[in-house]
Write a protein that holds these residues in place. Sequence first.
Motif, PDB file in Angstrom:
ATOM      1  N   VAL A 189       0.834  -1.211   0.000  1.00 44.92           N
ATOM      2  CA  VAL A 189       0.000   0.000   0.000  1.00 44.92           C
ATOM      3  C   VAL A 189       0.861   1.250   0.000  1.00 44.92           C
ATOM      4  N   ALA A 190       1.933   1.253   0.811  1.00 44.35           N
ATOM      5  CA  ALA A 190       2.819   2.419   0.856  1.00 44.35           C
ATOM      6  C   ALA A 190       3.500   2.648  -0.480  1.00 44.35           C
ATOM      7  N   VAL A 191       3.944   1.563  -1.115  1.00 48.05           N
ATOM      8  CA  VAL A 191       4.587   1.704  -2.426  1.00 48.05           C
ATOM      9  C   VAL A 191       3.598   2.244  -3.458  1.00 48.05           C
ATOM     10  N   ALA A 192       2.362   1.744  -3.439  1.00 53.98           N
ATOM     11  CA  ALA A 192       1.358   2.212  -4.398  1.00 53.98           C
ATOM     12  C   ALA A 192       1.036   3.690  -4.192  1.00 53.98           C
ATOM     13  N   LEU A 193       0.873   4.103  -2.918  1.00 47.49           N
ATOM     14  CA  LEU A 193       0.598   5.513  -2.652  1.00 47.49           C
ATOM     15  C   LEU A 193       1.759   6.397  -3.070  1.00 47.49           C
ATOM     16  N   GLY A 194       2.970   5.961  -2.784  1.00 49.29           N
ATOM     17  CA  GLY A 194       4.125   6.743  -3.206  1.00 49.29           C
ATOM     18  C   GLY A 194       4.203   6.889  -4.714  1.00 49.29           C
ATOM     19  N   PHE A 195       3.881   5.813  -5.429  1.00 50.98           N
ATOM     20  CA  PHE A 195       3.893   5.885  -6.888  1.00 50.98           C
ATOM     21  C   PHE A 195       2.836   6.862  -7.400  1.00 50.98           C
ATOM     22  N   LEU A 196       1.648   6.810  -6.813  1.00 53.26           N
ATOM     23  CA  LEU A 196       0.587   7.728  -7.236  1.00 53.26           C
ATOM     24  C   LEU A 196       0.954   9.180  -6.951  1.00 53.26           C
ATOM     25  N   PHE A 197       1.532   9.437  -5.772  1.00 52.48           N
ATOM     26  CA  PHE A 197       1.949  10.802  -5.451  1.00 52.48           C
ATOM     27  C   PHE A 197       3.030  11.286  -6.408  1.00 52.48           C
ATOM     28  N   ALA A 198       3.949  10.416  -6.745  1.00 55.22           N
ATOM     29  CA  ALA A 198       5.014  10.805  -7.669  1.00 55.22           C
ATOM     30  C   ALA A 198       4.455  11.141  -9.041  1.00 55.22           C
ATOM     31  N   VAL A 199       3.502  10.319  -9.515  1.00 53.91           N
ATOM     32  CA  VAL A 199       2.895  10.600 -10.820  1.00 53.91           C
ATOM     33  C   VAL A 199       2.113  11.918 -10.793  1.00 53.91           C
ATOM     34  N   ALA A 200       1.352  12.139  -9.714  1.00 56.64           N
ATOM     35  CA  ALA A 200       0.587  13.384  -9.619  1.00 56.64           C
ATOM     36  C   ALA A 200       1.497  14.599  -9.561  1.00 56.64           C
ATOM     37  N   TYR A 201       2.592  14.483  -8.823  1.00 57.41           N
ATOM     38  CA  TYR A 201       3.536  15.602  -8.719  1.00 57.41           C
ATOM     39  C   TYR A 201       4.177  15.900 -10.076  1.00 57.41           C
ATOM     40  N   ARG A 202       4.517  14.836 -10.792  1.00 59.31           N
ATOM     41  CA  ARG A 202       5.139  15.037 -12.101  1.00 59.31           C
ATOM     42  C   ARG A 202       4.158  15.691 -13.076  1.00 59.31           C
ATOM     43  N   GLU A 203       2.908  15.231 -13.075  1.00 62.58           N
ATOM     44  CA  GLU A 203       1.920  15.847 -13.952  1.00 62.58           C
ATOM     45  C   GLU A 203       1.660  17.303 -13.581  1.00 62.58           C
ATOM     46  N   THR A 204       1.674  17.592 -12.280  1.00 62.67           N
ATOM     47  CA  THR A 204       1.483  18.976 -11.855  1.00 62.67           C
ATOM     48  C   THR A 204       2.605  19.866 -12.357  1.00 62.67           C
ATOM     49  N   LEU A 205       3.842  19.386 -12.238  1.00 59.16           N
ATOM     50  CA  LEU A 205       4.972  20.177 -12.727  1.00 59.16           C
ATOM     51  C   LEU A 205       4.913  20.360 -14.238  1.00 59.16           C
ATOM     52  N   GLU A 206       4.488  19.310 -14.945  1.00 60.14           N
ATOM     53  CA  GLU A 206       4.414  19.431 -16.397  1.00 60.14           C
ATOM     54  C   GLU A 206       3.310  20.385 -16.836  1.00 60.14           C
ATOM     55  N   ALA A 207       2.188  20.444 -16.076  1.00 58.83           N
ATOM     56  CA  ALA A 207       1.075  21.314 -16.454  1.00 58.83           C
ATOM     57  C   ALA A 207       1.237  22.745 -15.967  1.00 58.83           C
ATOM     58  N   GLU A 208       2.154  22.984 -15.033  1.00 62.69           N
ATOM     59  CA  GLU A 208       2.309  24.331 -14.481  1.00 62.69           C
ATOM     60  C   GLU A 208       2.694  25.362 -15.535  1.00 62.69           C
ATOM     61  N   PRO A 209       3.644  25.108 -16.444  1.00 62.08           N
ATOM     62  CA  PRO A 209       3.953  26.124 -17.464  1.00 62.08           C
ATOM     63  C   PRO A 209       2.747  26.497 -18.310  1.00 62.08           C
ATOM     64  N   GLY A 210       1.923  25.506 -18.670  1.00 63.78           N
ATOM     65  CA  GLY A 210       0.738  25.818 -19.457  1.00 63.78           C
ATOM     66  C   GLY A 210      -0.243  26.688 -18.700  1.00 63.78           C
ATOM     67  N   ARG A 211      -0.457  26.390 -17.405  1.00 58.46           N
ATOM     68  CA  ARG A 211      -1.360  27.214 -16.611  1.00 58.46           C
ATOM     69  C   ARG A 211      -0.814  28.624 -16.427  1.00 58.46           C
ATOM     70  N   SER A 212       0.494  28.711 -16.190  1.00 55.65           N
ATOM     71  CA  SER A 212       1.086  30.043 -16.033  1.00 55.65           C
ATOM     72  C   SER A 212       0.970  30.851 -17.314  1.00 55.65           C
ATOM     73  N   GLN A 213       1.180  30.191 -18.442  1.00 59.65           N
ATOM     74  CA  GLN A 213       1.072  30.891 -19.710  1.00 59.65           C
ATOM     75  C   GLN A 213      -0.365  31.346 -19.967  1.00 59.65           C
ATOM     76  N   ALA A 214      -1.346  30.464 -19.657  1.00 63.00           N
ATOM     77  CA  ALA A 214      -2.747  30.855 -19.843  1.00 63.00           C
ATOM     78  C   ALA A 214      -3.126  32.005 -18.921  1.00 63.00           C
ATOM     79  N   ARG A 215      -2.636  31.954 -17.665  1.00 65.07           N
ATOM     80  CA  ARG A 215      -2.934  33.032 -16.731  1.00 65.07           C
ATOM     81  C   ARG A 215      -2.324  34.345 -17.202  1.00 65.07           C
ATOM     82  N   SER A 216      -1.083  34.266 -17.670  1.00 61.99           N
ATOM     83  CA  SER A 216      -0.427  35.484 -18.173  1.00 61.99           C
ATOM     84  C   SER A 216      -1.179  36.048 -19.374  1.00 61.99           C
ATOM     85  N   GLY A 217      -1.663  35.143 -20.244  1.00 60.85           N
ATOM     86  CA  GLY A 217      -2.423  35.609 -21.400  1.00 60.85           C
ATOM     87  C   GLY A 217      -3.710  36.297 -21.000  1.00 60.85           C
ATOM     88  N   LEU A 218      -4.408  35.751 -20.005  1.00 59.42           N
ATOM     89  CA  LEU A 218      -5.654  36.376 -19.543  1.00 59.42           C
ATOM     90  C   LEU A 218      -5.390  37.738 -18.911  1.00 59.42           C
TER      91      LEU A 218
END
Length: 311
Positions: A62-91
């Motif tokens: 269970v701990a390994v599975a949760l750690g894997f999910l957190f790592a994937v979510a963190y990576r996706e968040t970092l990858e999506a942050e530039p797009g959100r920042s760019q959209a916010r700057s555009g608005l």
Amino acid sequence: MTGTPGDGRGRGDRVYAPDFLTELFRNPLDPGYADAAARRRERRDPPSGWRHWSARSVALLVAVALGFLFAVAYRETLEAEPGRSQARSGLVEQIKQRESDTDRLSVRADELRAEVARQREAALGGSEAARLRALEAGTGLGRVRGDGVVVRLADAPQKADAVTGTDVGPSRVIYSDLQGVANDLWAAGAEAIAVNGQRLTATSTIRSAGQAILVDFRPVTGPYEVSAIGPGSMRERYEGSRSALTMRKVAEDTGLSFGVREAEEITLPAAAEPRLRYAEPSVSPTASPSGAERSGPSGSRTSPSPSGGGR
């Protein structure tokens, strides 16, 4: 059964076999059933060491599975942050551009309004132009200047909750507060009123849209200043009004800012040209059902209006 002389027992001693009924009540279950139940428990329940190892294995998985999910979510968040920042700057850029365009068009509209006023005065002449300026000042379509009163309202400062320590929302000025101040200033003798530079007319509205306050569909932000031009007794009459007493009580209880002061040489801008709508009587395409007709002022025969005279 009695003992023999050589068995070491006295003649008076007697030995009894176990009572069957007593034994049945003491042990109602046959020993074979008890043995079978014990064997089933041994097969079903693993040893204590096995149970401990299984619990640790499940927790580790269970701990390994949760750690894997957190790592994937963190990576996706970092990858999506530039797009959100760019959209916010555009608005934000679009908002600034729209505000700049609005300010530029407002300045141009004021210039055109002033040019129209000059051309109109030149065409009308002295007395008619003066009468027109007086009407514009009274209706809010002309800029006015004079002594008066300024009522200032501001939101209460933000505070932290005593229990959780988080910031709690301050007591805010709402649109009905500005409505009450404006109405009581009119009642106190005000001749012209503006809210944060937005001139009020007979068709003006003060309303809310979410957390924003709109004056004639234009947003105004705090602190709010309601400026009024009127007679010298206007401040004294307003101080005794319902809105002034209510806002002072609210200010004492919540920390909201409220103040009234006299001001000299207040200049209130002209309101935007209103878009008026005119009612027109409806004309019936056919004659009345009864065929009745009536005479008009010139003696001509006309049909009555189905709307009751167009009122």
